[in-house]
Each structure stands twice: as structure tokens, then as C-alpha cells.
Scaffold this motif. Structure first.
Motif, short mmCIF file in Angstrom:
data_model
loop_
_atom_site.label_atom_id
_atom_site.label_comp_id
_atom_site.label_asym_id
_atom_site.label_seq_id
_atom_site.Cartn_x
_atom_site.Cartn_y
_atom_site.Cartn_z
N TRP A 1 -5.49 -2.84 0.13
CA TRP A 1 -5.44 -3.67 1.32
C TRP A 1 -4.77 -2.96 2.48
O TRP A 1 -4.01 -3.52 3.26
CB TRP A 1 -4.75 -5.01 1.02
CG TRP A 1 -5.38 -5.74 -0.13
CD1 TRP A 1 -6.71 -5.69 -0.50
CD2 TRP A 1 -4.75 -6.59 -1.08
NE1 TRP A 1 -6.92 -6.49 -1.61
CE2 TRP A 1 -5.73 -7.05 -2.00
CE3 TRP A 1 -3.44 -7.03 -1.24
CZ2 TRP A 1 -5.45 -7.92 -3.04
CZ3 TRP A 1 -3.14 -7.90 -2.28
CH2 TRP A 1 -4.14 -8.34 -3.18
N SER A 2 -5.08 -1.67 2.62
CA SER A 2 -4.60 -0.84 3.71
C SER A 2 -5.68 0.16 4.04
O SER A 2 -6.38 0.65 3.14
CB SER A 2 -3.32 -0.10 3.31
OG SER A 2 -3.00 0.91 4.24
N GLU A 3 -5.85 0.50 5.31
CA GLU A 3 -6.90 1.41 5.72
C GLU A 3 -6.44 2.84 5.90
O GLU A 3 -7.21 3.71 6.31
CB GLU A 3 -7.55 0.91 7.02
CG GLU A 3 -8.29 -0.41 6.84
CD GLU A 3 -9.06 -0.82 8.07
OE1 GLU A 3 -8.92 -0.13 9.11
OE2 GLU A 3 -9.79 -1.81 8.02
N GLY B 1 -0.88 -3.90 0.70
CA GLY B 1 -0.53 -4.56 1.94
C GLY B 1 -0.40 -6.06 1.73
O GLY B 1 -1.11 -6.66 0.92
N ALA C 1 2.67 1.36 10.16
CA ALA C 1 2.56 0.74 8.84
C ALA C 1 2.23 -0.73 8.95
O ALA C 1 1.41 -1.26 8.20
CB ALA C 1 3.87 0.93 8.08
N PHE D 1 4.25 -4.35 3.23
CA PHE D 1 3.82 -3.76 1.97
C PHE D 1 4.78 -4.15 0.85
O PHE D 1 6.00 -4.21 1.05
CB PHE D 1 3.78 -2.23 2.05
CG PHE D 1 2.69 -1.69 2.93
CD1 PHE D 1 1.43 -1.42 2.43
CD2 PHE D 1 2.94 -1.46 4.27
CE1 PHE D 1 0.43 -0.92 3.26
CE2 PHE D 1 1.96 -0.97 5.10
CZ PHE D 1 0.69 -0.69 4.61
N LEU E 1 -1.44 -1.20 9.83
CA LEU E 1 -2.30 -0.95 8.67
C LEU E 1 -2.27 -2.10 7.70
O LEU E 1 -3.28 -2.49 7.12
CB LEU E 1 -1.85 0.34 7.97
CG LEU E 1 -2.13 1.63 8.74
CD1 LEU E 1 -1.33 2.77 8.14
CD2 LEU E 1 -3.61 1.94 8.73
N ALA E 2 -1.09 -2.68 7.51
CA ALA E 2 -0.98 -3.80 6.57
C ALA E 2 -1.70 -5.02 7.08
O ALA E 2 -2.23 -5.81 6.31
CB ALA E 2 0.50 -4.12 6.33
#
Length: 212
Positions: free
Chosen positions: A209-211, A97, A9, A58, A12-13
Motif C-alpha cells: 500500500w505504498s507506491e 501504508g 513518506a 506506516f 506515499l502512504a
């Protein structure tokens, strides 16, 4: 939350921290108040969260009366983000994110960002109020509620002062990030500015804003 999932997590953020994206969909705005009757009264929103911890990168805005929090004791990150996407489409949640693990100051207002403050990135999305309030959440609270049926997504609202009383109805929230955790702070304003107005706009397709 298991450490390997926290790590995923966080990664990703952090991936989109440098993206100065500004997304402005088609928007229909109206004022606060009773959206169905002729007695339409404006209300002022000025709410500050002095400090919210963020250990996973997040933050979110949630309707605690409509959001379905429990996923299962053995949830996976894929299951959790699948739930987030479903709730975002139902307009019960907005999740984004932050680009870092910090202690954030968050302002919720019915007015736009002070033009003297820098906007690192900005996005606008819809959320619906069904029980007279919204809450700002971090991912730690959300994952506890996802794992334990006797936990709730609003368990920490008194700790952070993160509950916001609002009339029921559809709202537009413009999330503006005003500081970059990887850069030196350049102002004394909030880290995040949430601009809430009543109205309608298309839902997000997933976590901003996260993939994932």
C-alpha cells in the motif's frame, strides 16, 4: 527524520488509502507450535495493542532478532526503503501504508477477522520468527534505529506493549485494515487485525500500500 522526508513518506502512504485491494497468494498453513517434531502443540494467540502512534503513515511487523536496523546517520528515503525491501524479501519484516497519521488499535490473533467488521483492504505475506518474538512497529521507531547504531527496532515495545511471544518458525500474516482514516468510524473494533498462522507463502516485493 528530516521533515522533507517525512512529507514524502506521508504522501506515499496516503496515495493508496482508497484502494480496497485484497491480495491472497497461494498459502500453505499449519498450526502454531514446534514445527519440526512430532510433539506438535497448538497455541492460542490473542494480543491487543491499545494504541500505537503513527506520525508518518506506516506500520510494520518485524523480527527484532533478525532485522538489520542501522542504515547510516545520513540515510535517504531511497536508502531506507531499499533496506525495507531487502528485509521484506528475507522475511524479517512486513511493512504497509496506513493511509493516515493516527493512533491505531491493533489486534493480533490466530483467528480471522470478525465477519461483522468491514475490511477496507487486506494483504497476506510471510514472516519468520528466529528469537521467539515479533514486534509491531511504527516508522518513527524504525527510522531512529536506522539513523543511530545504538538504537534498536524494538526500543519502544514496552511503551506500546507491542511484543508478541511466538515459537520460532515460518508464519503467514494477513493484515486487514478495518477503518479508513478519511471516513467516520463505523464500529468499535480494531483499526488493524493481524491474523497469524504458521505456514509458508511467497514474500512481498516491497512495502504494501505504498507506491515507492
Amino acid at each position: 527524520m528530516p521533515e522533507h522526508l517525512w512529507g514524502a513518506a506521508r504522501a506515499l502512504a496516503h496515495t493508496s488509502c482508497g484502494a480496497g485491494s485484497v491480495f491472497r497468494p497461494n498459502i500453505v498453513t499449519v498450526g502454531f507450535g514446534d514445527q519440526s517434531g512430532e510433539d506438535y502443540r497448538m497455541a492460542q494467540l490473542q494480543h491487543r495493542i491499545a494504541e500505537m502512534t503513527d506520525d508518518s503513515g506506516f506500520l510494520g511487523l518485524v523480527d527484532p532478532h533478525a532485522y538489520t536496523s542501522f542504515v547510516g546517520e545520513d540515510w535517504t528515503l531511497e536508502m531506507l526503503f531499499g533496506r525495507f525491501e531487502a528485509e521484506i524479501r528475507q522475511r524479517t519484516m512486513l511493512l504497509w501504508g496506513t493511509g493516515g497519521e493516527e493512533r491505531w488499535r491493533i489486534d493480533l490473533l490466530d483467528s480471522p477477522v470478525d465477519p461483522r467488521l468491514p475490511v477496507i483492504r487486506q494483504i497476506t505475506g510471510p514472516i519468520t520468527v528466529t528469537g521467539g518474538e515479533l514486534i509491531v512497529v511504527n516508522l518513527e521507531t524504525v527510522t531512529m534505529a536506522a539513523q543511530y547504531a545504538d538504537s534498536a527496532v524494538d526500543d519502544d515495545k514496552d511503551i506500546y506493549g507491542s511484543g508478541i511471544a511466538l515459537p520460532n518458525g515460518d508464519y503467514i500474516c494477513t493484515v486487514s485494515q478495518l477503518t479508513d482514516p478519511e471516513e467516520d468510524r463505523t464500529h468499535d473494533g480494531p483499526d488493524f487485525h493481524l491474523h497469524l498462522t504458521a505456514g509458508h507463502t511467497p514474500p512481498w516485493s516491497g512495502v504494501a500500500w505504498s507506491e515507492l
